[in-house]
Write a protein that holds these residues in place. Sequence first.
Motif, short mmCIF file in Angstrom:
data_model
loop_
_atom_site.label_atom_id
_atom_site.label_comp_id
_atom_site.label_asym_id
_atom_site.label_seq_id
_atom_site.Cartn_x
_atom_site.Cartn_y
_atom_site.Cartn_z
N ARG A 262 76.36 30.86 30.36
CA ARG A 262 77.30 30.43 29.94
C ARG A 262 77.67 29.22 30.16
O ARG A 262 78.04 28.24 29.45
CB ARG A 262 78.67 31.53 30.10
CG ARG A 262 79.25 32.22 29.05
CD ARG A 262 80.44 32.92 29.52
NE ARG A 262 80.90 33.75 28.25
CZ ARG A 262 82.15 34.37 28.15
NH1 ARG A 262 82.96 33.89 29.38
NH2 ARG A 262 82.26 34.95 27.16
N GLU A 263 77.57 28.69 31.52
CA GLU A 263 77.74 27.54 32.23
C GLU A 263 76.93 26.75 31.40
O GLU A 263 77.29 25.46 31.31
CB GLU A 263 77.70 27.61 33.78
CG GLU A 263 78.10 26.42 34.20
CD GLU A 263 77.93 26.23 35.81
OE1 GLU A 263 78.05 25.18 36.35
OE2 GLU A 263 77.68 27.28 36.32
N ARG A 264 75.68 26.95 31.21
CA ARG A 264 74.46 25.93 30.71
C ARG A 264 74.90 25.70 29.19
O ARG A 264 74.93 24.59 28.82
CB ARG A 264 73.35 26.61 30.78
CG ARG A 264 72.14 26.14 29.99
CD ARG A 264 71.32 24.84 30.75
NE ARG A 264 70.42 24.33 30.18
CZ ARG A 264 69.05 24.77 30.52
NH1 ARG A 264 68.96 25.63 31.19
NH2 ARG A 264 68.11 24.03 29.49
N PHE A 265 75.43 26.75 28.73
CA PHE A 265 75.67 26.42 27.06
C PHE A 265 77.05 25.44 27.10
O PHE A 265 77.11 24.53 25.98
CB PHE A 265 76.23 27.72 26.41
CG PHE A 265 74.75 28.64 26.39
CD1 PHE A 265 73.40 28.03 26.23
CD2 PHE A 265 74.96 29.96 26.14
CE1 PHE A 265 72.55 28.96 26.12
CE2 PHE A 265 73.72 30.73 26.34
CZ PHE A 265 72.42 30.35 25.96
N GLN A 266 78.01 25.69 27.98
CA GLN A 266 79.13 25.04 28.06
C GLN A 266 78.71 23.42 28.35
O GLN A 266 79.29 22.47 27.49
CB GLN A 266 80.06 25.60 29.11
CG GLN A 266 81.48 24.70 29.01
CD GLN A 266 82.34 24.69 27.83
OE1 GLN A 266 82.27 25.68 26.96
NE2 GLN A 266 82.83 23.57 27.25
N ARG A 267 77.95 23.32 29.42
CA ARG A 267 77.30 21.94 29.54
C ARG A 267 76.99 21.13 28.46
O ARG A 267 76.99 20.01 28.09
CB ARG A 267 76.59 21.90 30.89
CG ARG A 267 77.13 22.07 32.11
CD ARG A 267 76.31 21.40 33.27
NE ARG A 267 75.04 22.08 33.40
CZ ARG A 267 74.55 22.93 33.77
NH1 ARG A 267 75.45 23.82 34.47
NH2 ARG A 267 73.37 23.40 33.73
N ASN A 268 75.90 22.02 27.68
CA ASN A 268 75.32 21.34 26.39
C ASN A 268 76.15 21.08 25.50
O ASN A 268 76.05 20.22 24.65
CB ASN A 268 74.32 22.43 25.98
CG ASN A 268 72.95 22.96 26.75
OD1 ASN A 268 72.80 22.11 27.79
ND2 ASN A 268 72.26 23.65 26.26
N LYS A 269 77.33 21.69 25.38
CA LYS A 269 78.36 21.52 24.30
C LYS A 269 79.14 20.12 24.77
O LYS A 269 79.11 19.28 23.74
CB LYS A 269 79.22 22.72 24.25
CG LYS A 269 80.49 22.67 23.22
CD LYS A 269 81.09 23.83 23.16
CE LYS A 269 82.20 23.82 21.94
NZ LYS A 269 83.22 24.79 22.01
N GLU A 270 79.57 20.16 25.89
CA GLU A 270 80.25 19.16 26.29
C GLU A 270 79.40 17.60 26.25
O GLU A 270 79.89 16.39 26.14
CB GLU A 270 80.62 19.20 27.80
CG GLU A 270 81.73 20.27 28.15
CD GLU A 270 81.85 20.53 29.30
OE1 GLU A 270 81.17 19.93 30.40
OE2 GLU A 270 82.80 21.44 29.62
N ASN A 271 77.88 17.87 26.52
CA ASN A 271 77.15 16.70 26.37
C ASN A 271 76.60 16.49 25.02
O ASN A 271 75.88 15.53 24.94
CB ASN A 271 75.89 16.77 27.25
CG ASN A 271 76.37 16.92 29.01
OD1 ASN A 271 77.45 16.27 29.33
ND2 ASN A 271 75.70 17.70 29.87
N PRO A 273 75.86 15.14 21.29
CA PRO A 273 76.49 13.76 20.68
C PRO A 273 77.51 14.01 19.92
O PRO A 273 78.50 13.03 19.59
CB PRO A 273 75.40 13.57 19.88
CG PRO A 273 74.18 14.27 20.49
CD PRO A 273 74.62 15.42 21.04
N ARG A 274 77.97 15.16 19.33
CA ARG A 274 79.08 15.38 18.50
C ARG A 274 80.41 15.13 19.46
O ARG A 274 81.56 14.80 18.90
CB ARG A 274 79.01 16.85 18.03
CG ARG A 274 77.83 16.95 17.06
CD ARG A 274 78.20 18.45 16.59
NE ARG A 274 77.05 18.96 15.68
CZ ARG A 274 76.64 20.05 15.19
NH1 ARG A 274 77.61 21.15 15.61
NH2 ARG A 274 75.99 20.35 14.31
N ASN A 275 80.38 15.21 20.81
CA ASN A 275 81.79 15.32 21.44
C ASN A 275 81.57 13.97 22.42
O ASN A 275 82.18 14.01 23.47
CB ASN A 275 81.60 16.65 22.49
CG ASN A 275 81.82 18.00 21.65
OD1 ASN A 275 82.46 17.87 20.70
ND2 ASN A 275 80.97 18.83 22.10
N THR A 276 80.62 13.10 22.15
CA THR A 276 80.64 12.06 22.96
C THR A 276 80.85 10.93 22.15
O THR A 276 81.16 10.72 20.85
CB THR A 276 79.27 11.63 23.69
OG1 THR A 276 78.40 11.68 22.51
CG2 THR A 276 78.76 12.91 24.65
#
Length: 276
Positions: A262-271, A273-276
Amino acid sequence: PNAPLLGLEVNEALRRVIQEPATSWERSKFESVAREALDFYHRGQIEALLFPRVDRETRFIFGSFPLLAEVVQAGLEVYFARERLRLDPNDPESVERYLSKATQAQAYVETMRLNTMRGRRRRAIQDHMMPTGRSKWAHDYYCYRKDSHRIPDATSGRYTVNPERAGWVRKWADWILVDGVSINKCCQRMLDDSGIRIHRSTMVDVLSDPALIGKFYAYTTKVVRDATGRKRKTHVDENGWLLVYENPSQAIITHEQFYALRERFQRNKENSPRNT
């Protein structure tokens, strides 16, 4: 049987049956039949479109009425057998009768929908059975209906682990957490090793499901309709989930693995390109 009373003769070869649940309406199915009817009309094979009754055509009136209007404007007559009604846009009485029946049908469908939802929630809260048999990739669902006169057991209305698929889920967790493989590469490795193609979003959904640690929730997603009646599934915030039951014996991975993923997927989501 009312067709002759309307002065109509039904061509059985051109009869079309649309199968739908009682509380839903699928625009694509209705539209396909409407287009086919117009094609038959333009080829001189039919002169009218006959529905069994108003409520089968008006499960979602905002989607069905524009299609009906298009059919009528093209010159094809529209009849409803049970009500012995011909829909004529130029006849106020005809339109009023149609709209009155359509409104009643809408109210009936809404009542059925609410009763169904109440029954499902009661089943989840009181019986600790899943309200629906929504599929889970790594689990098998055992259906149970109270009217089946079958005595429920520990699996009734619940999920059990699918051993073969559970084995793949454990491999996915190891590939991601131990080997450091990305989701895309994990999907490719799955295809290479098994010949099974898994989309990355499907893999993320499977690995994010608390069922992997023996916790089975309902109402994690909901279906919404747009203005045309098309359905779209959206995720519900975790605070809105309902824990139906827990069964640690049906867990597939450890709690540590689950929350690390879960933590890994959350980091992927935060990083992303759609969220940067």
